[in-house]
Design a protein around this motif. Structure first.
Motif, PDB file in Angstrom:
ATOM      1  N   TRP A 183       0.890  -1.091  -0.289  1.00 38.50           N
ATOM      2  CA  TRP A 183       0.067   0.086  -0.133  1.00 38.50           C
ATOM      3  C   TRP A 183       0.872   1.203   0.031  1.00 38.50           C
ATOM      4  O   TRP A 183       0.614   2.191  -0.770  1.00 38.50           O
ATOM      5  CB  TRP A 183      -0.830  -0.010   1.210  1.00 38.50           C
ATOM      6  N   LEU A 184       1.935   1.258   0.826  1.00 40.43           N
ATOM      7  CA  LEU A 184       2.864   2.407   1.064  1.00 40.43           C
ATOM      8  C   LEU A 184       3.384   2.629  -0.386  1.00 40.43           C
ATOM      9  O   LEU A 184       3.485   3.915  -0.795  1.00 40.43           O
ATOM     10  CB  LEU A 184       4.065   2.215   1.943  1.00 40.43           C
ATOM     11  N   ASN A 185       3.880   1.725  -0.939  1.00 39.61           N
ATOM     12  CA  ASN A 185       4.691   1.736  -2.382  1.00 39.61           C
ATOM     13  C   ASN A 185       3.761   2.244  -3.332  1.00 39.61           C
ATOM     14  O   ASN A 185       4.185   2.754  -4.458  1.00 39.61           O
ATOM     15  CB  ASN A 185       5.385   0.437  -2.586  1.00 39.61           C
ATOM     16  N   SER A 186       2.470   1.870  -3.369  1.00 35.24           N
ATOM     17  CA  SER A 186       1.542   2.463  -4.443  1.00 35.24           C
ATOM     18  C   SER A 186       1.245   4.013  -4.332  1.00 35.24           C
ATOM     19  O   SER A 186       0.697   4.560  -5.088  1.00 35.24           O
ATOM     20  CB  SER A 186       0.236   1.690  -4.281  1.00 35.24           C
ATOM     21  N   ILE A 191       3.279  10.832  -3.318  1.00 34.05           N
ATOM     22  CA  ILE A 191       4.107  11.739  -2.306  1.00 34.05           C
ATOM     23  C   ILE A 191       5.076  12.556  -3.401  1.00 34.05           C
ATOM     24  O   ILE A 191       5.361  13.709  -2.865  1.00 34.05           O
ATOM     25  CB  ILE A 191       4.889  10.770  -1.226  1.00 34.05           C
ATOM     26  N   LEU A 192       5.936  11.895  -4.068  1.00 36.77           N
ATOM     27  CA  LEU A 192       6.706  12.696  -4.989  1.00 36.77           C
ATOM     28  C   LEU A 192       6.209  13.762  -5.735  1.00 36.77           C
ATOM     29  O   LEU A 192       6.619  14.947  -5.674  1.00 36.77           O
ATOM     30  CB  LEU A 192       7.512  11.909  -5.848  1.00 36.77           C
ATOM     31  N   GLU A 193       5.044  13.707  -6.446  1.00 37.69           N
ATOM     32  CA  GLU A 193       4.241  14.561  -6.963  1.00 37.69           C
ATOM     33  C   GLU A 193       3.577  15.697  -6.477  1.00 37.69           C
ATOM     34  O   GLU A 193       3.639  16.897  -6.742  1.00 37.69           O
ATOM     35  CB  GLU A 193       3.374  13.902  -8.081  1.00 37.69           C
ATOM     36  N   LYS A 194       3.009  15.398  -5.109  1.00 41.09           N
ATOM     37  CA  LYS A 194       2.469  16.426  -4.238  1.00 41.09           C
ATOM     38  C   LYS A 194       3.184  17.266  -3.552  1.00 41.09           C
ATOM     39  O   LYS A 194       2.800  18.057  -2.879  1.00 41.09           O
ATOM     40  CB  LYS A 194       1.185  15.610  -3.661  1.00 41.09           C
ATOM     41  N   THR A 195       4.433  16.560  -3.116  1.00 45.33           N
ATOM     42  CA  THR A 195       5.275  17.558  -2.239  1.00 45.33           C
ATOM     43  C   THR A 195       5.697  18.920  -2.822  1.00 45.33           C
ATOM     44  O   THR A 195       6.339  18.768  -4.014  1.00 45.33           O
ATOM     45  CB  THR A 195       6.566  16.789  -1.809  1.00 45.33           C
ATOM     46  N   LYS A 196       5.502  19.941  -2.079  1.00 43.46           N
ATOM     47  CA  LYS A 196       5.890  21.230  -2.395  1.00 43.46           C
ATOM     48  C   LYS A 196       7.419  21.672  -1.959  1.00 43.46           C
ATOM     49  O   LYS A 196       7.769  21.455  -0.674  1.00 43.46           O
ATOM     50  CB  LYS A 196       4.647  22.144  -2.049  1.00 43.46           C
ATOM     51  N   GLU A 197       8.084  22.398  -2.718  1.00 41.52           N
ATOM     52  CA  GLU A 197       9.423  22.738  -2.353  1.00 41.52           C
ATOM     53  C   GLU A 197       9.160  24.229  -2.121  1.00 41.52           C
ATOM     54  O   GLU A 197       8.638  25.176  -2.801  1.00 41.52           O
ATOM     55  CB  GLU A 197      10.408  22.606  -3.429  1.00 41.52           C
ATOM     56  N   PHE A 198       9.788  24.784  -0.927  1.00 38.62           N
ATOM     57  CA  PHE A 198       9.860  26.280  -0.599  1.00 38.62           C
ATOM     58  C   PHE A 198      11.246  26.670  -0.378  1.00 38.62           C
ATOM     59  O   PHE A 198      12.134  25.709   0.283  1.00 38.62           O
ATOM     60  CB  PHE A 198       9.040  26.527   0.533  1.00 38.62           C
ATOM     61  N   ASP A 199      11.791  28.177  -0.566  1.00 41.15           N
ATOM     62  CA  ASP A 199      12.898  28.488   0.031  1.00 41.15           C
ATOM     63  C   ASP A 199      12.668  29.282   1.189  1.00 41.15           C
ATOM     64  O   ASP A 199      11.890  30.465   1.146  1.00 41.15           O
ATOM     65  CB  ASP A 199      13.728  29.159  -0.933  1.00 41.15           C
TER      66      ASP A 199
END
Length: 296
Positions: A183-186, A191-199
């Motif tokens: 389930w986690l691997n699915s 997770i990678l797509e929806k993670t947002k990056e900020f400075d």
């Protein structure tokens, strides 16, 4: 009668098992800093000789509540605020990889479970036993939800009087771990797509929001495989149906930044590199980032 209140994670469960080895009739309850006052209140009607509180940080309210029993013993490895300690309360707080390590020191016992607790609680898995136990506890939370307390009490007894091997050879445990891992691997791509990056002040901040019960170790490890960052912030969103209010639980992880001071600002606690806070409202990302600028 004696009772143990402990954190419902690998370290808390192992800590409780070490106490139960010497106090086999002790009743075991599971809680967290957010709900600890309610858990303590549920025990006030019992004639307790000793109350042990393990792997959970105290505040003024919970410290005073614990003093209502004949004797309370707190054992923890998180950073505490300065508190007035009542005469019938003993506090053992040290900087250590796990609370289990401090419990073992107090009881003067040795156990391979201590290293398991150390590895899991620091997210520094080195051997198969620690990997198995971390994943088992996570899988039980996912699979059994409200019935997890029953399973965790069973595990405490097994660890106290048998061994980790008793859990490892159980076919049912292997099955739910495999289901949970699948389930986690699915969800890895999500997770990678929806993670947002900020400075923020030259620091790379990653923020991931979810309503799913995803273990923070999985999110952290998965992102670490693909991204460099200074601080990970996981926002767990849910609705408290009883009070009809939004809840935001924030988990903070880093390899080099002091996230504890961030957690404390929002009323939480933990460790320097791994902390969290729970807010009885919807915490907006922009507000969080603005406060982060003032703290880090």
């Amino acid at each position: 009668m004696e009772a143990i209140i402990t954190h419902a994670d690998a370290d808390g469960i192992i800590s409780a098992s070490l106490i139960v080895r010497f106090k086999p009739r002790a009743s075991v309850y599971f809680s967290s800093p957010t709900f600890l006052h309610k858990t303590i209140c549920k025990l006030l009607d019992f004639e307790l000789e000793n109350l042990y509180i393990l792997d959970i940080t105290a505040n003024k309210k919970t410290m005073l509540l614990s003093s209502l029993f004949n004797k309370a013993i707190w054992i923890d490895h998180h950073q505490w605020e300065d508190l007035e300690i009542p005469k019938n309360v003993e506090v053992f707080v040290e900087e250590a990889e796990s609370a289990a390590k401090i419990v073992a020191k107090i009881l003067n016992v040795e156990s391979p479970l201590i290293e398991v607790a150390n590895q899991v609680d620091t997210n520094n898995i080195k051997d198969e036993g620690a990997l198995f136990f971390r994943d088992l506890i996570s899988a039980i939370k996912w699979k059994y939800n409200k019935l997890q307390t029953i399973k965790f009490r069973q595990i405490v007894k097994i660890l106290a009087f048998k061994s980790l091997y008793e859990l490892e050879k159980d076919v049912e445990n292997a099955r739910i771990i495999e289901e949970h891992r699948n389930w986690l691997n699915s969800l890895a791509s999500e997770i990678l797509e929806k993670t947002k990056e900020f400075d923020v002040n030259g620091k790379k901040i990653l923020i991931f929001e979810t309503t799913k019960s995803l273990p923070v170790y999985f999110i952290y490890n998965k992102l670490k495989e693909h991204k460099d960052f200074d601080l990970l912030c996981v926002f767990y969103r849910r609705i408290d149906m009883k009070r009809k209010i939004p809840i935001t639980k924030v988990e903070l992880r880093s390899k080099n930044e002091d996230v504890l001071k961030v957690a404390k600002y929002f009323g939480g606690g933990g460790h320097k590199l791994a902390s969290g806070a729970t807010l009885n409202r919807y915490l907006i990302i922009d507000e969080f980032l603005e406060k982060l600028k003032q703290i880090i």
